[in-house]
Design a protein around this motif. Structure first.
Motif, mmCIF file in Angstrom:
data_model
loop_
_atom_site.group_PDB
_atom_site.id
_atom_site.type_symbol
_atom_site.label_atom_id
_atom_site.label_comp_id
_atom_site.label_asym_id
_atom_site.label_seq_id
_atom_site.Cartn_x
_atom_site.Cartn_y
_atom_site.Cartn_z
ATOM 1 N N TYR A 191 0.900 -1.267 -0.067
ATOM 2 C CA TYR A 191 -0.158 0.063 -0.120
ATOM 3 C C TYR A 191 0.735 1.107 0.148
ATOM 4 C CZ TYR A 191 -4.035 -2.984 1.241
ATOM 5 O OH TYR A 191 -5.248 -3.614 1.253
ATOM 6 N N ILE A 192 0.484 2.186 -0.752
ATOM 7 C CA ILE A 192 1.372 3.589 -0.886
ATOM 8 C C ILE A 192 0.199 4.573 -0.734
ATOM 9 C CG2 ILE A 192 2.797 5.146 -1.895
ATOM 10 C CD1 ILE A 192 4.060 2.286 -1.821
ATOM 11 N N ASN A 193 0.224 5.329 0.440
ATOM 12 C CA ASN A 193 -0.653 6.541 0.715
ATOM 13 C C ASN A 193 -2.036 5.940 0.658
ATOM 14 O OD1 ASN A 193 1.376 8.281 0.725
ATOM 15 N ND2 ASN A 193 1.445 8.487 -1.188
ATOM 16 N N GLY A 194 -2.378 4.448 1.188
ATOM 17 C CA GLY A 194 -3.683 4.179 1.259
ATOM 18 C C GLY A 194 -4.256 3.599 0.188
ATOM 19 N N GLN A 195 -3.321 3.350 -0.971
ATOM 20 C CA GLN A 195 -3.904 2.531 -2.069
ATOM 21 C C GLN A 195 -3.164 1.224 -2.420
ATOM 22 O OE1 GLN A 195 -5.070 4.967 -5.645
ATOM 23 N NE2 GLN A 195 -3.834 6.782 -4.713
ATOM 24 N N LEU A 196 -3.903 0.318 -2.659
ATOM 25 C CA LEU A 196 -3.187 -0.947 -2.942
ATOM 26 C C LEU A 196 -2.616 -1.023 -4.350
ATOM 27 C CD1 LEU A 196 -2.593 -4.135 -2.425
ATOM 28 C CD2 LEU A 196 -4.676 -4.353 -3.180
ATOM 29 N N ARG A 197 -1.050 -0.971 -4.296
ATOM 30 C CA ARG A 197 -0.251 -0.727 -5.540
ATOM 31 C C ARG A 197 0.037 -2.094 -6.104
ATOM 32 N NH1 ARG A 197 -1.874 3.923 -8.055
ATOM 33 N NH2 ARG A 197 -1.431 5.781 -6.642
ATOM 34 N N ASP A 198 0.215 -3.075 -5.380
ATOM 35 C CA ASP A 198 0.688 -4.403 -5.748
ATOM 36 C C ASP A 198 0.408 -5.493 -4.939
ATOM 37 O OD1 ASP A 198 2.036 -6.356 -7.731
ATOM 38 O OD2 ASP A 198 4.047 -5.520 -7.276
ATOM 39 N N ASP A 199 0.207 -6.760 -5.303
ATOM 40 C CA ASP A 199 0.044 -7.743 -4.346
ATOM 41 C C ASP A 199 0.731 -9.001 -5.315
ATOM 42 O OD1 ASP A 199 -1.779 -7.849 -6.498
ATOM 43 O OD2 ASP A 199 -3.455 -8.748 -5.149
ATOM 44 N N GLU A 200 0.783 -10.154 -4.586
ATOM 45 C CA GLU A 200 1.231 -11.499 -4.942
ATOM 46 C C GLU A 200 0.938 -12.489 -4.021
ATOM 47 O OE1 GLU A 200 2.188 -13.357 -7.610
ATOM 48 O OE2 GLU A 200 3.411 -11.583 -8.200
ATOM 49 N N VAL A 201 0.619 -13.576 -4.688
ATOM 50 C CA VAL A 201 0.554 -14.753 -3.962
ATOM 51 C C VAL A 201 1.888 -15.213 -3.406
ATOM 52 C CG1 VAL A 201 0.257 -17.293 -4.077
ATOM 53 C CG2 VAL A 201 -1.141 -15.871 -5.455
ATOM 54 N N THR A 202 1.988 -15.355 -2.025
ATOM 55 C CA THR A 202 3.414 -15.556 -1.501
ATOM 56 C C THR A 202 3.565 -16.742 -0.444
ATOM 57 O OG1 THR A 202 3.472 -13.003 -1.494
ATOM 58 C CG2 THR A 202 5.215 -14.141 -0.127
ATOM 59 N N VAL A 203 4.550 -17.220 -0.733
ATOM 60 C CA VAL A 203 4.974 -18.747 -0.072
ATOM 61 C C VAL A 203 5.904 -18.729 1.097
ATOM 62 C CG1 VAL A 203 6.666 -19.218 -1.951
ATOM 63 C CG2 VAL A 203 5.301 -21.208 -0.452
ATOM 64 N N GLY A 204 5.601 -19.508 2.238
ATOM 65 C CA GLY A 204 6.591 -19.658 3.038
ATOM 66 C C GLY A 204 6.592 -18.845 4.204
#
Length: 747
Positions: free
Chosen positions: A193-206
């Motif tokens: 999140y940058i300044n309250g906006q979701l800017r990137d996401d990813e399935v993340t393991v481990g």
């Protein structure tokens, strides 16, 4: 008198409320930070979370008072209205903190930094816990790549090599603004999140990598990837220039309302890019939403849904540590990428290629409810030298909820390492022997092995064989010959598409044809077929390896799904491929022509798009050659050599050649080679089916007897559709369908 008392009381209440607000805005023990592992708001170098993770200054770090609205904004976020100012030679370190509390571990984390950069000329770390990607714990940084500047957040995991990276490209006008940067990981998905906006996401393991014992750095990173370096000028690169107002760490995934408070917004907004409308995005060929894609994996149909898994590579991972990305469709045309990846396993390592089946009779015993179990067969690549799993074992993961989640079998591997990098299990059911059959590339010359099982968990080697010139990604299954379900032959093919047809007695495969060419294009590899198809169709899809299209968030694409059939020809039994009939779901406008004779050239003025399904029936008996001009691509036919060739701005083997002629002299033709194939007329006639997308062409000759699958780099100047001929070319019939985008429901 009473009115005055009420007025005074209101003043007292107002003053008290103001005092409470002031205290809460400046007290780091308020709820926003009460459960933080560490928080530095730079009133001094102490850890305001109440533990002794005090900072040590190196170089010219100064603590400065913010002024005006900047101070107000700092205090609203729980800061002190003060910030640490960094030059390019200064930084802070926090050691390990009390009881190593800065060495965050587990599957939950939140990082927060309020930061203002002065200038970004290279990689500029804000906070770093580790060395490079291979022993990274967590980090936030600015990073300049070419002309673009990104805010990046990364975490490392003990279960994979490399790191998980999220990033946001900062608009040039906003580079020197204050940014509230929040990175959180909930055990399955990471978000930036940058300044309250979701800017990137990813399935993340481990789990977060927790074996690193280097001090946490603010404003710097370590020069060396490994080791227990001292925090000195010789060991550290301090490249951040600007102000840092607050840094805070949690060993939990903060809820939305806390991120809203840290960012001082009333709601969180989705600020991710709008995917699927990009300039070079294929419009009816599958691509991952972002990042690298290659081999199709685990193709299976269950309960009305087609599942397409695929080799998926998030950035900052070595090639051995891929996921199985996941997309679903109800018609083989409209695909939606979903977050239920199959991810690397700590014991067995990265997910290489493989297949999947539905265990209809629950022979493996995994079924827990009414849903039938989907079982994925995966080569887990491993890297023993890095302590990450044995080399190339065959493992299974199973889903009892229709493919939404997968669990690794606790008795993996089902096949231990045999030799070399043996890989790519393809599993099918053999009705005659009443066994499950696995074909496996043995990685010794062109050798493949066949294995049998009654329960999908215990496998016995049956036989081995070699197909000259064929390696990797086997496909092996019975198909009806000429549509007769009582006369089935076994089709075996490898990654390059070349194939043989033969018989299988439950133990041994006996080829009955020579090795035949499966695709004549330059961008076709690692095809796989769907299992458990409801109508007994054999449907295939392949990877189209290409160079990255400039400026695009995605890399690589798939072919369009094709139906595979076995037919008897004058030259023997062959495999034919044609686009699945479901492509009609994309038809928009239809144009038809028939009974036309073309003597020199002709243009179809009504065609000006870049997405078409075309079919031409042509009489070539009075034409020595002709060319179909299809925007960026030219399709040529030579009657004397009875061959078809495709040319255009080529992208072959991941590279756009600088001098294609020099590199392909004597190959197929003397132009930009997109592939060529023999194509014999039948009674003086040929049939061409052509799928044209923004950056790919697939040509199916004479009902799919030969296929050319290739990618090209589109040229905005080309928009001509027509035909040129030497001699008389008779157009018996042509049907051209413009196509809608498959991505209408994807975003």
């Amino acid at each position: 008198m009473q009115v005055g008392k009420d007025s005074d009381m209101r003043k007292i209440v107002a003053c008290s409320l103001a005092l409470v607000l002031l205290v809460s805005a400046t007290d780091p023990s308020r709820p926003i930070f009460e459960d933080a592992v560490a928080v530095w708001s730079f009133a001094d170098l102490a850890d305001q979370a109440g533990v002794n993770s005090g900072l040590r200054a190196h170089g010219n770090v100064s603590l400065v008072d913010l002024e005006g609205n900047e101070a107000v904004m700092s205090k609203k976020r729980g800061g002190e209205g003060r910030a640490a100012r960094f030059s390019s030679t200064s930084w802070l370190d926090a050691g390990q903190g009390v009881n190593d509390e800065l060495n965050l571990s587990g599957k939950l984390i939140t990082l927060y930094a309020r930061v203002q950069a002065n200038a970004v000329t290279d990689y500029a770390p804000v906070l770093t816990k580790s060395g490079n990607d291979q022993n990274l714990a967590y980090s936030i940084a600015f990073n300049r790549i070419g002309e673009a500047v990104y805010i990046e957040a990364k975490i490392g995991s003990d279960e994979i090599a490399g790191a998980h990276l999220l990033r946001y490209e900062v608009p040039a006008a906003e580079l020197n603004a204050w940014h509230d940067v929040v990175f959180r990981f909930n055990g399955e998905r990471s978000e930036l999140y940058i300044n309250g906006q979701l800017r990137d996401d990813e399935v993340t393991v481990g789990q977060i990598r927790d074996w690193n014992r280097r001090p946490l750095l603010i404003g710097a990173q370590y020069k060396k990837a490994y080791g227990y370096a001292d925090v000195t000028q010789e060991d550290v690169e301090a490249t951040f220039e600007g102000l840092i107002d607050i840094v805070a760490l949690w060993n939990k995934s903060l809820p939305d309302d806390r991120i809203m408070e840290l960012s001082q917004v009333s709601e969180l907004a989705d600020g991710r890019p709008t995917y699927y409308t990009e300039k070079y995005r294929p419009q009816f060929h599958f691509t991952a939403k972002k990042n690298w894609l290659n081999d199709p994996n685990g193709l299976v149909y269950y309960d009305g849904v087609y599942h397409l898994f695929f080799q998926y590579m998030p950035p900052h991972r070595p090639g051995a540590y891929k996921d199985w990305g996941h997309a679903i469709s109800k018609d083989l045309v409209h695909w939606e990428q979903v977050p239920s990846h199959i991810t690397p396993h700590k014991v067995w390592s990265g997910c290489w290629s493989g297949s999947a089946v539905v265990d209809v009779n629950n022979v493996a015993g995994f079924q827990t409810g009414e849903e039938k179990t989907i079982i994925a067969f995966i080569t887990n690549g491993g890297n023993p030298g890095d302590g990450l799993g044995p080399l190339c074992t065959q493992c299974i993961a199973y889903s009892t909820d229709g493919g939404q989640t997968f669990t690794y079998y606790d008795q993996n591997p089902i096949l231990t390492h045999i030799k070399h990098a043996n890989r790519d299990p393809k599993v099918v059911w053999d009705e005659k022997s009443q066994k499950w059959i696995m074909s496996l590339f043995m990685d010794e010359g062109y050798e493949f092995g066949l294995f049998g099982s009654n329960n999908l968990k215990e496998w016995k080697h049956l036989s081995s064989f070699a197909i000259d010139g064929v390696r990797e990604c086997p496909g092996f299954e019975p198909l009806p010959l000429d549509g007769d379900p009582n006369n089935r032959k076994w089709l075996f093919f490898g990654a390059n598409g070349d194939y043989v047809i033969g018989s299988f007695d439950g133990t041994n495969f006996t080829p009955e044809t020579e090795v035949l060419r499966g695709d004549y294009g330059v961008n076709y590899y690692a095809a796989m077929t769907w299992s458990d198809m409801p109508d007994d169709r054999c449907v295939s899809i392949a990877w189209m390896p290409t160079q990255r299209y400039p400026g695009m968030p995605f890399e690589q694409q798939m072919t369009f799904p094709t139906e595979v059939t076995l037919r008897t020809t004058a030259d023997g039994v062959k495999a034919f491929r044609l686009p699945v009939g479901d492509i009609k779901n994309l038809y928009d406008q239809t144009y038809s022509w028939e009974n036309q004779t073309i003597e020199k050239e002709h243009q179809w003025e009504v065609l000006d798009g870049d997405q078409y399904d075309m079919e031409f029936d042509l009489d070539v008996s009075q034409s020595s050659s002709f060319e179909l001009i299809l925007s960026d691509v030219t399709l040529s036919y030579d009657t004397k050599t009875q061959s078809i060739a495709c040319s255009g701005p080529a992208m072959r083997n991941g590279i756009i050649p600088e001098d294609w002629v020099a590199q392909t002299a004597g190959e197929v033709n003397d132009r930009n080679n997109l592939g060529a194939a023999p194509l014999k007329p039948k009674d003086g006639k040929i049939n061409l089916r052509i799928l044209l997308d923004r950056n790919s062409i697939e040509v199916f000759g004479n009902g799919g007897e030969v296929v050319i699958s290739s990618c090209f780099m589109p040229d905005e100047q080309h928009d001509t559709y027509g035909v040129r001929t030497a001699g008389k070319l008779r157009l018996i019939k042509a049907d051209v369908h413009s196509l809608k985008s498959m991505w209408e429901v994807a975003n």
